[in-house]
Structure formats: structure tokens, C-alpha cells
Design a protein around this motif. Structure first.
Motif, PDB file in Angstrom:
ATOM      1  N   PHE A 162      -8.974  15.205  -7.612  1.00 28.27           N
ATOM      2  CA  PHE A 162      -9.782  14.861  -6.441  1.00 28.27           C
ATOM      3  C   PHE A 162     -10.609  13.592  -6.695  1.00 28.27           C
ATOM      4  O   PHE A 162     -10.753  12.745  -5.815  1.00 28.27           O
ATOM      5  CB  PHE A 162     -10.699  16.010  -6.040  1.00 28.27           C
ATOM      6  N   TYR A 163     -11.131  13.458  -7.897  1.00 29.43           N
ATOM      7  CA  TYR A 163     -11.882  12.252  -8.242  1.00 29.43           C
ATOM      8  C   TYR A 163     -10.976  11.026  -8.201  1.00 29.43           C
ATOM      9  O   TYR A 163     -11.337   9.980  -7.652  1.00 29.43           O
ATOM     10  CB  TYR A 163     -12.521  12.407  -9.634  1.00 29.43           C
ATOM     11  N   LEU A 164      -9.784  11.142  -8.774  1.00 26.81           N
ATOM     12  CA  LEU A 164      -8.838  10.020  -8.787  1.00 26.81           C
ATOM     13  C   LEU A 164      -8.390   9.661  -7.371  1.00 26.81           C
ATOM     14  O   LEU A 164      -8.243   8.475  -7.044  1.00 26.81           O
ATOM     15  CB  LEU A 164      -7.638  10.354  -9.666  1.00 26.81           C
ATOM     16  N   ILE A 165      -8.172  10.674  -6.533  1.00 22.94           N
ATOM     17  CA  ILE A 165      -7.797  10.418  -5.137  1.00 22.94           C
ATOM     18  C   ILE A 165      -8.904   9.659  -4.433  1.00 22.94           C
ATOM     19  O   ILE A 165      -8.645   8.685  -3.714  1.00 22.94           O
ATOM     20  CB  ILE A 165      -7.471  11.739  -4.412  1.00 22.94           C
ATOM     21  N   ALA A 191       0.832  -1.205   0.000  1.00 20.60           N
ATOM     22  CA  ALA A 191       0.000   0.000   0.000  1.00 20.60           C
ATOM     23  C   ALA A 191       0.867   1.256   0.000  1.00 20.60           C
ATOM     24  O   ALA A 191       0.547   2.241  -0.677  1.00 20.60           O
ATOM     25  CB  ALA A 191      -0.935   0.000   1.200  1.00 20.60           C
ATOM     26  N   GLN A 192       1.967   1.231   0.731  1.00 15.76           N
ATOM     27  CA  GLN A 192       2.871   2.386   0.740  1.00 15.76           C
ATOM     28  C   GLN A 192       3.509   2.588  -0.633  1.00 15.76           C
ATOM     29  O   GLN A 192       3.611   3.718  -1.114  1.00 15.76           O
ATOM     30  CB  GLN A 192       3.940   2.215   1.817  1.00 15.76           C
ATOM     31  N   THR A 193       3.901   1.511  -1.271  1.00 17.37           N
ATOM     32  CA  THR A 193       4.490   1.610  -2.608  1.00 17.37           C
ATOM     33  C   THR A 193       3.452   2.118  -3.610  1.00 17.37           C
ATOM     34  O   THR A 193       3.751   2.991  -4.434  1.00 17.37           O
ATOM     35  CB  THR A 193       5.046   0.241  -3.057  1.00 17.37           C
ATOM     36  N   MET A 194       2.244   1.586  -3.541  1.00 19.97           N
ATOM     37  CA  MET A 194       1.174   2.047  -4.431  1.00 19.97           C
ATOM     38  C   MET A 194       0.891   3.533  -4.206  1.00 19.97           C
ATOM     39  O   MET A 194       0.689   4.275  -5.170  1.00 19.97           O
ATOM     40  CB  MET A 194      -0.103   1.231  -4.190  1.00 19.97           C
ATOM     41  N   ALA A 250     -10.041   2.027  -3.291  1.00 21.86           N
ATOM     42  CA  ALA A 250      -9.288   0.800  -3.583  1.00 21.86           C
ATOM     43  C   ALA A 250      -8.357   0.451  -2.425  1.00 21.86           C
ATOM     44  O   ALA A 250      -8.235  -0.720  -2.048  1.00 21.86           O
ATOM     45  CB  ALA A 250      -8.487   0.971  -4.872  1.00 21.86           C
ATOM     46  N   LEU A 251      -7.732   1.455  -1.851  1.00 23.77           N
ATOM     47  CA  LEU A 251      -6.841   1.236  -0.712  1.00 23.77           C
ATOM     48  C   LEU A 251      -7.610   0.650   0.471  1.00 23.77           C
ATOM     49  O   LEU A 251      -7.135  -0.268   1.143  1.00 23.77           O
ATOM     50  CB  LEU A 251      -6.183   2.563  -0.330  1.00 23.77           C
TER      51      LEU A 251
END
Length: 86
Positions: A32-35, A6-9, A41-42
Motif C-alpha cells: 500500500f505504501y509503494l502504491i 504511464a501504461q507501461t510503467m 509519481a504518476l
């Protein structure tokens, strides 16, 4: 292991997002949408909303928050907006 992944992603997500915002191919609204999508997902991978998982995800979440804050700080600097406005 999920936490280190998760940190790498997170690192690659924000690096790529910053590059695309900088070159103009992604607007701030799109960012903002992508975040929001990335955070969903995270959550599915880390299940950080479950109380019992917090002790296992603290490092990954701390890293995520630091990285996101840095992204917003740099975005504010380059856009002429304040951090609070972003």
C-alpha cells in the motif's frame, strides 16, 4: 506519449509488486505504501489532477484502475481476504 509510457510503467510496477508480495518479500502494508508512492509519481508525470488534462489521461487512468483492481482481486484470492477487506 506520456500516457502510453504511464501504461507501461503501471504494467511493470504491478507485475513486480505482485511477484514480491507473492514471494513474501513485500507485505501488504508495504504494498500500500509503494502504491501510494507510485500514484504520486504518476500524478507528477500525467498531471491528472488538473481538470484540463483529463481528456488526455483518460486511457492511462482507466488502464491504471483496471490493473490495480486486478491486483487487489488476486491479492484477496490468495490471502483469504475479501476484495473489500483489501
Amino acid at each position: 506519449m506520456k500516457e502510453s509510457i504511464a501504461q507501461t510503467m503501471t504494467k511493470y510496477f504491478y507485475k513486480n509488486l505482485a511477484e514480491r508480495v507473492h514471494n513474501g518479500s513485500v507485505t501488504l502494508q508495504d504494498a500500500f505504501y509503494l502504491i501510494n508512492t507510485f500514484e504520486g509519481a504518476l500524478n507528477r508525470h500525467l498531471e491528472y489532477s488538473e481538470e484540463g488534462r483529463l481528456e488526455y489521461t483518460n486511457d492511462a487512468l482507466g488502464f491504471y484502475i483496471e490493473t490495480q483492481n486486478k491486483f487487489f482481486e488476486l491479492g484477496a484470492e490468495r490471502s483469504g481476504m475479501t476484495y473489500e477487506e483489501i
